[in-house]
Write an enzyme that holds these catalytic residues in place. Structure first.
Site, short mmCIF file in Angstrom:
data_model
loop_
_atom_site.label_atom_id
_atom_site.label_comp_id
_atom_site.label_asym_id
_atom_site.label_seq_id
_atom_site.Cartn_x
_atom_site.Cartn_y
_atom_site.Cartn_z
N SER A 69 -63.96 48.46 47.37
CA SER A 69 -64.85 47.43 47.49
C SER A 69 -66.00 47.83 46.97
O SER A 69 -66.49 48.96 46.72
CB SER A 69 -65.11 47.24 48.95
OG SER A 69 -66.26 46.33 49.17
N TYR A 105 -66.76 50.50 57.75
CA TYR A 105 -66.30 49.76 56.42
C TYR A 105 -66.88 50.51 55.10
O TYR A 105 -65.80 50.95 54.28
CB TYR A 105 -66.56 48.45 56.38
CG TYR A 105 -65.74 47.74 55.39
CD1 TYR A 105 -64.37 47.33 55.42
CD2 TYR A 105 -66.25 47.36 54.04
CE1 TYR A 105 -63.75 46.59 54.29
CE2 TYR A 105 -65.79 46.40 53.20
CZ TYR A 105 -64.53 46.14 53.49
OH TYR A 105 -63.54 45.63 52.51
P1 NAD Z 1 -56.87 40.06 54.37
O1 NAD Z 1 -57.39 40.20 55.92
O2 NAD Z 1 -56.32 38.88 53.74
O3 NAD Z 1 -55.83 41.27 54.03
C1 NAD Z 1 -55.98 42.54 54.75
C2 NAD Z 1 -54.53 42.80 54.91
O4 NAD Z 1 -54.48 44.28 55.37
C3 NAD Z 1 -53.72 41.64 55.87
O5 NAD Z 1 -52.56 41.52 55.11
C4 NAD Z 1 -53.51 42.54 56.92
O6 NAD Z 1 -52.36 42.48 57.55
C5 NAD Z 1 -53.22 44.10 56.48
N1 NAD Z 1 -53.58 45.16 57.63
C6 NAD Z 1 -54.53 45.36 58.53
N2 NAD Z 1 -54.31 46.19 59.27
C7 NAD Z 1 -53.15 46.85 58.88
C8 NAD Z 1 -52.38 48.03 59.40
N3 NAD Z 1 -52.86 49.06 60.19
N4 NAD Z 1 -51.32 48.27 58.37
C9 NAD Z 1 -50.97 47.54 57.43
N5 NAD Z 1 -51.56 46.57 56.82
C10 NAD Z 1 -52.38 46.13 57.76
O7 NAD Z 1 -58.20 40.36 53.39
P2 NAD Z 1 -58.48 40.44 51.78
O8 NAD Z 1 -59.68 40.24 51.71
O9 NAD Z 1 -57.26 39.98 51.07
O10 NAD Z 1 -58.18 42.19 51.67
C11 NAD Z 1 -57.54 43.04 50.92
C12 NAD Z 1 -58.41 44.06 50.65
O11 NAD Z 1 -59.49 43.87 49.78
C13 NAD Z 1 -59.01 44.98 51.74
O12 NAD Z 1 -58.70 46.42 51.41
C14 NAD Z 1 -60.41 44.50 51.83
O13 NAD Z 1 -61.05 45.57 52.29
C15 NAD Z 1 -60.53 44.53 50.24
N6 NAD Z 1 -61.81 43.95 49.84
C16 NAD Z 1 -61.82 42.32 50.23
C17 NAD Z 1 -63.00 41.61 49.79
C18 NAD Z 1 -63.28 40.45 50.23
O14 NAD Z 1 -64.35 39.76 49.74
N7 NAD Z 1 -62.33 39.54 50.52
C19 NAD Z 1 -64.01 42.39 49.28
C20 NAD Z 1 -63.94 43.78 48.74
C21 NAD Z 1 -62.51 44.28 49.13
#
Ligand code: NAD
Length: 264
Positions: A147, A160
């Site tokens: 991130s 985080y």
């Molecule tokens: P999201 O909540 O849609 O996806 C996160 C996924 O992680 C979900 O499918 C959830 O089921 C899974 N998860 C949670 N706990 C778990 C566990 N114990 N074991 C296995 N899987 C588990 O959110 P997203 O935005 O698609 O996030 C995806 C990645 O991108 C994450 O690592 C997040 O930190 C990162 N990210 C997102 C953003 C944003 O703005 N959306 C920005 C920077 C980084």
């Protein structure tokens, strides 16, 4: 669309929603067979699998809590049993703190542990289970989703930020250890991306609409990104087109990091 992943078997963790789903679908469109991992969101994973099939792709759903070594090992064994091998791992699963504000003097120890367990230990455990296959083949690609929060601090996001910063350096450390086996390890640092996680984050702000506009303006491109914009970069890193790329932490953030803005 170019088909740069033909013949590759990939696993995407957290592929039942958001960025993970977009990556799994992109991989399928580029010719890869995809393992669609989910934790609790079975319906979401089914939707991803249907989208993969609709795109003419092939895939399998795999359930595991990525913080539990036994479950991760079983998941990788199932994938390899089905398709014979694995070539690409995308560590994408992630959670935020259940508490807001998440500041060190107020931190709940169990909540901190859970964020680190899923976001950091989970990436290590999944890579650990996949690496023996990649080492045997003498090639492979691991992509960790960190991130912008792993590159610079942000207010009240202690666990985080710590977990995502750990992912950046775990990536670089692994790039050093596994280059000699032909394995590339890279990480993507997304900016603000339209997903459920981002919506949850917005809903914790005093005024979600104002916050959305504020975050959009922090990117040089003046908007929030889309999961597909992370997926296209991830497909490049997974492909042989990135054969000389390893050990990077690549912001895909519309210029947020370059902007050097403060969120106080
Ligand atoms: P999201 O909540 O849609 O996806 C996160 C996924 O992680 C979900 O499918 C959830 O089921 C899974 N998860 C949670 N706990 C778990 C566990 N114990 N074991 C296995 N899987 C588990 O959110 P997203 O935005 O698609 O996030 C995806 C990645 O991108 C994450 O690592 C997040 O930190 C990162 N990210 C997102 C953003 C944003 O703005 N959306 C920005 C920077 C980084």
């Amino acid at each position: 669309m170019e088909k740069r992943l033909i013949g590759k078997i990939g696993l995407v963790t957290g592929a039942g929603s958001g960025i993970g789903r977009a990556i799994a679908v992109r991989f399928a469109k580029e010719g890869a067979i995809v393992g669609i991992h989910y934790y609790q969101n079975k319906d979401g994973a089914e939707e991803t699998l249907e989208t993969v099939f609709a795109a003419g792709g092939e895939g399998i759903m795999l359930q595991a809590d990525v913080s539990v070594a036994r479950e991760v090992d079983e998941m990788i064994a199932t994938l390899v049993e089905r398709y014979g091998t694995i070539d690409v791992l995308v560590n994408n699963s992630g959670i935020g703190s259940a508490y807001s504000p998440d500041r060190v003097h107020e931190i709940d120890g169990q909540d901190w542990d859970r964020v680190i367990e899923v976001n950091l230990k989970g990436y290590m455990l999944t890579a650990k289970a996949v690496l023996p296959y990649l080492i045997d083949k003498g090639k492979g690609s691991i992509i960790n989703i960190s991130s912008i929060r792993g590159l610079s601090g942000a207010p009240a996001l202690a666990s985080y930020c710590a977990s995502k910063g750990g992912v950046v350096l775990l990536t670089k450390e692994m790039a050093l250890d596994y280059a000699c086996y032909g394995i590339r390890v890279n990480c993507i640092c997304p900016g603000f991306i339209e997903t459920e996680m981002f919506s949850r984050y917005l809903n914790r702000q005093e005024n979600a609409n104002l916050a959305r506009n504020k975050f959009a303006k922090m990117a040089l491109l003046g908007r929030i990104g889309f999961p597909e914009e992370i997926a296209s970069v991830c497909a490049f890193l997974a492909s042989d087109a990135a054969s000389f790329v390893t050990g990077i932490a690549l912001p895909v953030d519309g210029g947020y990091v370059a902007n050097g803005v403060r969120e106080m």
